[in-house]
Structure formats: structure tokens, C-alpha cells
Design a protein around this motif. Structure first.
Motif: not given
Length: 563
Positions: A188-189, A226, A229, A232
Motif C-alpha cells: 500500500d505504498a 510510492n 500512491a 491518493r
């Protein structure tokens, strides 16, 4: 105490306004630092007083360097002069040699960052001897070992300063640190910030902010994807009013929470539409602007929503809060950048599971965010059970820290279930195991407060401002139970309690807790003053009961919203 609004006037939500804000917040720190280490107040810290003073001197550079053109020459002269003395081994103000994992290495990053951006302000006017001393100190910091965490970025930024000044250094040192950062990558970055895989604000305001600024300074984009992402996902951590959900350690750095949005602009990385990023950043600083976080001289204080040493970690000192200046890195984006020209957009309701963070962030229909949390406490940090291991955290209602005195008022159990053998000494979730998050937005946590007591807690939330907690308790002993909803400010209250339900309204907030089976007593208590992040005094609706050996199910509904 006072607020930035009272001390400096209204915040203008423009680039010029932010330049003025950066200078206004930094200048009181510079003035105090220029008076020398002996002039700085002594605050609790596990670092030496010279190291604490060095924070006061260098951390404002995270905002001053991006705002360079708006900073008067006399401010740069003060910073430059104090920095030269701090790095002179023969001067009484000398901060000390860089040592393995010492606090000085943290501030070396600020020095390197500022030298890379504005050498004409901090380097070129120096005398040759001062240049030699600064070069030697920064070179030593660059080559010194760090804590195995986000600290790997500190030598990297020291290296950016050395490179800009043309000072010889081994590029392999920075490369090794960057390689190690890559090894800390999670799903999940996210990045693992030391043992235990804590995912808190050190991901956005450290790992990802540094990655973007590193890209801005050197063109290395290995961690930019990363950062984008994570951004977001990160919007779900912010309420529509600009508040970031308080969670984890270093809450005393305050509006550093929003630095990722500014770093995206500094690096010109459009992870989310610019109106969205601009909105999160501008509203965040606006949220802080009217909070009583300054002393009468206009300096940032230690605390969160007000000055309070009781809710910060052992490493927070009088200079620490200026880490918040990282929010101003967005000033590296020019005045024509859409980060400044776009009309900010408001976020809507969302339920956002984040497995790496072991949490679900829910922005409700009125714009407030609840974090349903599965992470466990950080064993090394003061107050870590409160800051990491509660079941719920709120942008509207913050959270409380317990103290060691007996009584539920001292336990201050907002967002958690606590247990006691005698009804006086309370124990919450203290184990090391993390919970699990599914894609539907449910958090499940298994915990064991005693060897013969096991609990499975299931958390689910809704966009109406409520969430439910179901605790399945299997106990071999008789226990008193206490469970809290959300705190409200102490004064101007209207409270009612009865039939398994307690409601309290104060400060424009309505807070409610209900036992869905009606088996526990409802009450409103006044937690010990100074335990809460937002307000010096609070009221808290709670449920209390007693359970015997066996299996029990406790079902709770909690709500908070504007009254």
C-alpha cells in the motif's frame, strides 16, 4: 496563550500569504535561537540542551528556505551567525560532534536542505574559517550512522548540501541509505518506520515528503511513485474543515501533518488533482491558525491543541514544534503553479480501508473523520498506548492520554474499552499484536489484557458519524469494564445519562454512547484535566459494568457530531 490569528492576523490563503505565515512563525524561533542556548527554555527531553537549542535554530529552515525571497536580510544574518557559532568547536555555543544515532543528525538534514536551496543566504557570506567548520561538521554528519528508520534520509539531505557547495563526499554513502529505505517498503505504498511496522504520520511527513524533496533536489525518482500512491489514500485522513485525524507519535509537530500535500507541489507531482491537494494543504493550515498554540512572544509551544507537555513523547523539547515548518515546502512551487492558482475542492464522505495502516478512515456526511484502528502500541514511546492502540480516533473530538492515578477519570478511556480487577486501576489494550482490516471497512482486533482474558473486538463505521464496537470477552476472572465515547470541552455542557445511554453536548459538539443490549450503566465523567489533546478540560460519556468468569458480548454504538 495566543493563536497565530491573534499574534499575526488573518491567514491569507495565497502563496504570498503563506510566505508571510512562514516568516511570522519562524522569526520568533530565530530571535530566541540567536540569543544562544542559555536563552532557550528548559523543557523535558531525553536530549542535551545544546541539541534542543539546535532544533530551535535549524527546524525553521524547512520553511524559511522555500520562502527565501520574503525573508529579510537581518533574519538570514541571524540564522547564519548562530549556525556558524553552533558548528564552531571552539565556541561556547558549539552543538557537539555528530555521533552515531544522535539528535544532531536530524538537524543536519535541515542544514543540508537549506544549503542546497539558498547557499547565497547561508554559505556565501561566511568567513573562510566558518565555511571550513560548517563543511567539516556537515561532512561528519553525512558519514555518521543513523537509527534504522526514516532517519536514513538525513545523511541524504546533508549530502544535497555538500553537493551544492562543491564539497567532496562519497556518493556511495547516500546510495546505501537510499537502498536501505527501499528495503523498508511495505504494501500500500507505505514504509516501515523501525521495528513493528508502525504506519503513522512518519509516512507522509517523513518518508514521502523526503522522497519528493529528494527528487526536487537531485532528480532521483525511485520513491516518487510510492509518495503519489500514498497521497491518493492520505486524503481520507483529513476532515473537510482541514483537521488531520490525530494518531500516533509526534503530534507535537502539529501542521507537519499536511506537508505531503506541499511536497507534491514542490516536486510538481500531481498525485491527486491540484485543486484537491491545494484544498487539503490550505484548509489544514487554516485549521491550526486559530488554535492557542503560541506563547505570548509568538513562539510555538509544546503540545497539540494547546500547550501541554503531558501529551507528547520524551524527545519533544522547546525547539521541536518547528518541524511543522515542512508544510511550507509548497512555496518551492512558483506563483503560477496550479497548487496556488487552483480553486480548492472539498472532499465528500468516504470509507477508506488501508491495510498497511491497519485502519479504516471514515469521513462522514458532515466532513469529520473517524479512524477505526487496529495498530498496537509503540513500546518505546511515552504515552504510546493512547496514541497508537485505541480503537477509534477523531478529527472532531481528538483523543486523551491516561495518567497513572486510580479511577476511570484518570484512565480517560475515550475510544477504548478498559478493564479493572478492583474498579480503580484500569488496563487497556497493551499487547503487541495488530488487528486486521478487510475491504468492506471492518477492523478486527484480538487482544489479551491478562493471560486468562482474551477479547476479540470488531469495529465498523458509517458515514452518519457513528461507529459500532463489538467486544467478545472470554475471562477467567471477575472484571469491571469501562468504555468511552468521545470527549467534548468541559464548559457550557448539557448532559444526560440513563438506560444504557449517555449524551453530552458542549462546545458545539454532541457526543453519545449507547450499550446496544442495555446491560451496562451509562454516565458522564470529567477526565483528569490536561489529558486531552484538544481541550484542557473535558467531559466523556461512558459505559460501566461488571462481568464474571465466562463469555460475554459487549455491543456499543458511539456517535459524535456538531450540535
Amino acid at each position: 496563550m495566543t493563536s497565530p490569528l491573534r499574534a499575526f492576523g488573518p491567514l491569507e490563503p495565497t502563496r504570498d500569504g503563506w510566505e508571510s505565515a512562514a516568516l511570522a512563525l519562524a522569526r520568533p524561533a530565530v530571535d530566541l535561537a540567536f540569543a544562544g542556548p542559555d536563552a532557550m527554555p528548559v523543557t523535558m527531553s531525553n536530549h542535551s540542551h545544546p541539541e534542543n537549542w539546535f532544533e530551535l535554530l535549524t527546524r525553521p529552515l524547512w520553511g524559511l528556505a522555500p520562502a527565501a525571497d520574503a525573508v529579510p536580510d537581518e533574519v538570514w544574518a541571524a540564522v547564519r551567525g548562530a549556525l556558524a557559532r553552533a558548528l564552531d568547536p571552539d565556541d561556547p555555543w558549539y552543538v557537539g560532534d555528530p555521533a552515531h544515532a544522535s539528535q544532531r543528525l536530524v538537524e543536519a538534514a535541515a542544514v543540508g536542505y537549506a544549503l542546497a536551496l539558498v547557499p547565497e543566504r547561508l554559505w556565501e557570506p561566511l568567513a573562510p574559517k566558518a565555511k571550513d567548520q560548517m563543511s567539516a561538521w556537515l561532512s561528519a554528519a553525512y558519514a555518521t550512522g543513523v537509527v534504522d528508520s526514516n532517519w536514513h534520509y538525513f545523511p541524504v539531505f546533508a549530502g544535497h548540501g555538500l553537493k551544492r557547495l562543491g564539497i567532496a563526499h562519497d556518493p556511495g554513502t547516500a546510495a546505501a541509505h537510499l537502498d536501505r529505505i527501499g528495503e523498508l517498503t511495505l504494501d500500500d505504498a507505505a514504509f516501515e518506520d523501525g521495528p513493528g511496522g508502525r504506519v503513522d504520520y512518519y509516512n507522509p511527513f517523513a518518508f514521502h515528503t523526503y522522497a519528493l524533496l529528494h527528487f526536487r533536489l537531485g532528480g532521483d525518482d525511485r520513491f516518487v511513485a510510492n509518495a503519489a500512491a500514498f497521497a491518493r489514500r492520505f486524503g481520507a485522513w483529513f476532515g473537510a474543515d482541514g483537521a488531520a485525524v490525530p494518531y500516533g507519535r509526534s503530534m507535537g509537530y502539529r501542521f507537519a501533518q499536511g506537508s505531503l500535500w506541499s511536497a507534491l507541489a514542490a516536486a510538481d507531482v500531481e498525485a491527486v488533482p491540484w485543486p484537491e491537494a491545494a484544498g487539503y494543504a490550505r484548509r489544514h493550515l487554516e485549521w491550526w491558525w486559530d488554535k492557542p498554540i503560541l506563547d505570548p512572544e509568538g513562539r510555538l509551544t509544546v503540545g497539540y491543541g494547546y500547550p501541554n507537555n503531558a501529551v507528547v513523547e520524551q524527545y519533544l523539547t522547546a525547539g521541536s514544534p518547528w518541524w511543522a515548518m515542512k508544510l511550507f515546502t509548497g512555496l518551492l512551487a512558483g506563483p503560477e503553479h496550479p497548487f496556488w492558482t487552483a480553486t480548492p475542492t472539498l472532499p465528500g464522505p468516504v470509507v477508506a480501508p488501508h491495510k498497511a495502516a491497519r485502519a479504516v478512515h471514515i469521513r462522514d456526511e458532515t466532513g469529520h473523520v473517524t479512524r477505526l484502528n487496529g495498530q498496537s502500541r509503540h513500546v518505546k514511546m511515552r504515552g504510546s498506548r493512547a496514541s497508537y492502540a485505541k480503537f477509534a480516533y477523531s478529527t472532531l473530538a481528538g483523543f486523551s492520554h491516561a495518567n497513572a492515578d486510580p479511577g476511570l477519570e484518570a484512565a480517560a478511556p475515550d475510544g477504548e474499552l478498559v478493564l479493572s480487577e478492583d474498579g480503580l486501576h484500569w488496563r487497556g489494550r497493551e499487547g503487541a499484536g495488530d488487528g486486521a482490516v478487510d475491504e468492506s471497512g471492518t477492523v478486527i482486533v484480538e487482544w489479551r489484557p491478562w493471560p486468562d482474558v482474551s477479547i476479540t473486538t470488531t469495529l465498523e463505521g458509517a458515514v452518519d458519524g457513528s461507529h459500532t464496537r463489538v467486544h467478545v470477552v472470554e475471562t477467567g476472572r471477575t472484571l469491571h469494564t469501562g468504555e468511552g465515547g468521545w470527549c467534548v470541552p468541559l464548559h457550557g455542557r448539557l448532559a444526560e445519562a440513563g438506560e444504557g445511554r449517555a449524551v453530552v453536548t458542549a462546545g458545539g459538539i454532541r457526543s453519545e454512547i449507547a450499550d446496544l443490549d442495555g446491560v451496562r450503566e451509562a454516565a458522564v465523567i470529567a477526565p483528569m484535566p490536561g489529558t486531552h489533546l484538544y481541550w484542557p478540560g473535558t467531559l466523556l460519556p461512558v459505559l460501566r459494568g461488571v462481568i464474571g468468569p465466562g463469555r460475554h458480548v459487549l455491543r456499543t454504538r458511539v456517535f459524535a457530531g456538531r450540535a
